[in-house]
Design a protein around this motif. Structure first.
Motif, PDB file in Angstrom:
ATOM      1  N   ALA A  13       5.752   0.509  -6.741  1.00 49.86           N
ATOM      2  CA  ALA A  13       5.279   0.592  -5.253  1.00 49.86           C
ATOM      3  C   ALA A  13       4.666  -0.604  -4.720  1.00 49.86           C
ATOM      4  N   SER A  14       3.545  -0.937  -5.791  1.00 50.02           N
ATOM      5  CA  SER A  14       2.799  -2.129  -5.181  1.00 50.02           C
ATOM      6  C   SER A  14       3.680  -3.439  -5.158  1.00 50.02           C
ATOM      7  N   GLU A  15       4.450  -3.680  -6.052  1.00 50.34           N
ATOM      8  CA  GLU A  15       5.527  -4.498  -6.136  1.00 50.34           C
ATOM      9  C   GLU A  15       6.285  -4.510  -4.668  1.00 50.34           C
ATOM     10  N   PHE A  16       7.005  -3.377  -4.358  1.00 52.80           N
ATOM     11  CA  PHE A  16       7.655  -3.508  -3.043  1.00 52.80           C
ATOM     12  C   PHE A  16       6.895  -3.717  -1.882  1.00 52.80           C
ATOM     13  N   GLY A  32       4.254  -5.669  -1.975  1.00 54.24           N
ATOM     14  CA  GLY A  32       3.346  -6.906  -2.113  1.00 54.24           C
ATOM     15  C   GLY A  32       1.866  -6.920  -2.098  1.00 54.24           C
ATOM     16  N   ILE A  33       1.361  -5.755  -2.720  1.00 54.54           N
ATOM     17  CA  ILE A  33      -0.160  -5.347  -2.798  1.00 54.54           C
ATOM     18  C   ILE A  33      -0.412  -5.303  -4.137  1.00 54.54           C
ATOM     19  N   LYS A  34      -1.403  -6.238  -4.349  1.00 51.98           N
ATOM     20  CA  LYS A  34      -2.069  -6.267  -5.745  1.00 51.98           C
ATOM     21  C   LYS A  34      -3.256  -5.164  -5.777  1.00 51.98           C
ATOM     22  N   ASN A  35      -3.700  -4.888  -4.915  1.00 53.25           N
ATOM     23  CA  ASN A  35      -4.942  -3.896  -4.931  1.00 53.25           C
ATOM     24  C   ASN A  35      -4.430  -2.477  -4.774  1.00 53.25           C
ATOM     25  N   MET A  36      -4.506  -1.612  -5.807  1.00 52.14           N
ATOM     26  CA  MET A  36      -4.030  -0.290  -5.788  1.00 52.14           C
ATOM     27  C   MET A  36      -4.760   0.670  -4.821  1.00 52.14           C
ATOM     28  N   GLU A  37      -6.057   0.257  -4.321  1.00 60.43           N
ATOM     29  CA  GLU A  37      -6.822   0.873  -3.527  1.00 60.43           C
ATOM     30  C   GLU A  37      -6.115   0.937  -2.012  1.00 60.43           C
ATOM     31  N   HIS A  38      -5.749  -0.035  -1.848  1.00 57.38           N
ATOM     32  CA  HIS A  38      -4.961  -0.534  -0.598  1.00 57.38           C
ATOM     33  C   HIS A  38      -3.726   0.339  -0.488  1.00 57.38           C
ATOM     34  N   LEU A  39      -2.949   0.224  -1.487  1.00 57.26           N
ATOM     35  CA  LEU A  39      -1.646   1.174  -1.436  1.00 57.26           C
ATOM     36  C   LEU A  39      -1.909   2.668  -1.338  1.00 57.26           C
ATOM     37  N   PHE A  40      -2.944   3.386  -2.141  1.00 57.27           N
ATOM     38  CA  PHE A  40      -3.288   4.628  -2.034  1.00 57.27           C
ATOM     39  C   PHE A  40      -3.603   4.943  -0.592  1.00 57.27           C
ATOM     40  N   ARG A  41      -4.442   4.056  -0.012  1.00 56.00           N
ATOM     41  CA  ARG A  41      -4.928   4.445   1.445  1.00 56.00           C
ATOM     42  C   ARG A  41      -3.696   4.365   2.549  1.00 56.00           C
ATOM     43  N   ILE A  42      -2.564   3.303   2.207  1.00 52.50           N
ATOM     44  CA  ILE A  42      -1.805   3.264   2.948  1.00 52.50           C
ATOM     45  C   ILE A  42      -0.626   4.599   2.875  1.00 52.50           C
ATOM     46  N   ARG A  43      -0.683   5.112   1.776  1.00 50.42           N
ATOM     47  CA  ARG A  43       0.065   6.188   1.516  1.00 50.42           C
ATOM     48  C   ARG A  43      -0.658   7.381   2.157  1.00 50.42           C
ATOM     49  N   GLU A  44      -1.855   7.390   2.102  1.00 48.06           N
ATOM     50  CA  GLU A  44      -2.630   8.654   2.664  1.00 48.06           C
ATOM     51  C   GLU A  44      -2.637   8.581   4.286  1.00 48.06           C
ATOM     52  N   GLU A  45      -2.485   7.412   4.677  1.00 47.04           N
ATOM     53  CA  GLU A  45      -2.547   7.187   6.140  1.00 47.04           C
ATOM     54  C   GLU A  45      -1.046   7.566   6.623  1.00 47.04           C
ATOM     55  N   PHE A  46      -0.078   7.163   5.767  1.00 44.82           N
ATOM     56  CA  PHE A  46       1.474   7.240   6.369  1.00 44.82           C
ATOM     57  C   PHE A  46       1.773   8.722   6.213  1.00 44.82           C
ATOM     58  N   ASN A  47       1.276   9.373   5.373  1.00 49.57           N
ATOM     59  CA  ASN A  47       1.501  10.950   5.157  1.00 49.57           C
ATOM     60  C   ASN A  47       0.668  11.758   6.182  1.00 49.57           C
ATOM     61  N   ALA A  48      -0.292  11.139   6.856  1.00 48.11           N
ATOM     62  CA  ALA A  48      -1.160  12.040   7.564  1.00 48.11           C
ATOM     63  C   ALA A  48      -0.312  12.683   8.912  1.00 48.11           C
TER      64      ALA A  48
END
Length: 384
Positions: free
Chosen positions: A363-366, A368-384
């Protein structure tokens, strides 16, 4: 390998030398077999960064057999004076857009979902009347003029996002990249029957809307292309390539439908010598477009004499656009990835991740995010 990497990057020996604090003669000596000269490991790593290649590639015995992507037709007015750096940036941008499109197709396959097909109505030729095509396109996208006009004026800055959502729901991958500005371009279209991709950049909301609709025109024509940086003057220029002129006129017809405009502001019997700034602003606000685009549309539909635009308003509008400063970056760094890749792409990544079809690392590669914290936050906001 050093010479190949530099030429692949499109840099002269002088430019490469300046980037690593060496002379052109040093660069050429490093590239010359049996010269006795070679970069240090630290210098070679710096070169790898400058050339955009992996350091380990310098140890190959021969360059990789890479076939450069075919560059889409380039409609930029001043492309003949572009630098090798700009040529490389254009190639890199196109390769980025191509990669995102292939990633999207891969994600659909991973999820076992069918790639959305463009509505058959979204097809045209340059011989078609743009007013008719624009109406058909709106119907195909389920986007009546009334829906656009009733968007609150307070939300007009979000209008490009509305267009983007309409395009993506029809199976058009819609990406955003600020580097288009660096090559003097406003838009890029990779025209395909399945999952065409368009790229636009950061401008005023009105200019973004015009660019998005222009690139939609390229999709309808199945005509890939790189579009010029100056938008609205092309509507009245006969010197532009046929495809560009058609897409410009389509964009105006799509964003400012003739029938809707005629109901709101009936056309005079003869073109007016001038029109008030207040009325231009009012109509532009209603259709969520720029004053510049609105006035040219009024000129082309014979509401106003062309001289009013060319002699009175065009210089003013050009100055305003040159002085425009794009919106500040998002306060939250991670949201810029979603903004760049769009909700179609991001949603597929999140769905594949949520269902265990791809790992956290995938998911991080797709994204282009290295910081997993950003990835989890994007998922949280996208699912909200």
């Amino acid at each position: 390998m050093l010479r190949w990497a530099r030429e692949w990057r499109g840099l002269s020996a002088d430019a490469a030398g300046r980037a690593v604090d060496k002379t052109a003669a040093d660069i050429l000596a490093w590239e010359t077999p049996n010269s006795g000269a070679a970069p240090t490991v630290k210098q070679a790593r710096r070169l790898a960064d400058v050339y955009g290649r992996a350091f380990i590639e310098f140890f190959r015995t021969a360059p990789p057999s890479e076939k450069p992507a075919d560059i889409t037709p380039d409609y930029r007015q001043h492309r003949e004076v572009q630098s090798s750096e700009q040529a490389w940036q254009l190639r890199t941008l196109q390769e980025w857009a191509t990669s995102q499109r292939l990633n999207t197709l891969d994600l659909f396959s991973t999820l076992g979902e069918e790639v959305p097909h463009l509505p058959e109505a979204l097809r045209a030729s340059v011989s078609d009347n743009v007013e008719n095509v624009a109406l058909v396109a709106r119907n195909a996208l389920d986007f009546p003029a009334s829906q656009q006009i009733t968007i609150p004026r307070s939300a007009r800055d979000k209008f490009p996002n509305v267009l983007r959502a309409k395009f993506e729901s029809a199976g058009i991958l819609t990406l955003k990249h600020s580097d288009l500005k660096k090559i003097g371009a406003r838009g890029l279209c990779l025209a395909h029957d399945i999952l065409p991709a368009i790229v636009y950049t950061s401008e005023s909301p009105g200019a973004q809307a015009f660019t998005l609709a222009h690139e939609l025109g390229h999709v309808l024509l199945r005509a890939s292309g790189v579009s010029d940086k100056e938008p609205y003057a092309r509507l009245v220029s006969a010197r532009r390539p046929t495809v560009e002129r058609w897409c410009d006129r389509f964009s105006a017809a799509f964003l400012m439908p003739k029938d809707a405009l005629g109901i709101i502001r009936p056309r005079p019997v003869t073109p007016l010598a001038q029109i008030s700034n207040e009325e231009i602003i009012s109509l532009a606000d209603l259709f969520k477009v720029s004053k510049h685009a609105m006035l040219i549309r009024l000129v082309n539909l014979r509401y106003v004499e062309p001289s009013f635009y060319w002699e009175r308003k065009r210089p003013e509008y050009i100055r305003e656009e040159e002085d425009f400063e794009s919106f500040a970056r998002s306060k939250y760094y991670g949201s810029r990835y979603r903004s760049s890749l769009g909700d179609l792409y991001t949603g597929l990544v999140i769905e594949a991740w949520n269902t265990g079809k791809i790992t956290n690392h995938n998911a991080s590669e797709f994204m282009g995010i290295k910081n997993m914290e950003h990835l989890f936050r994007i998922r949280e906001e996208f699912n909200a």
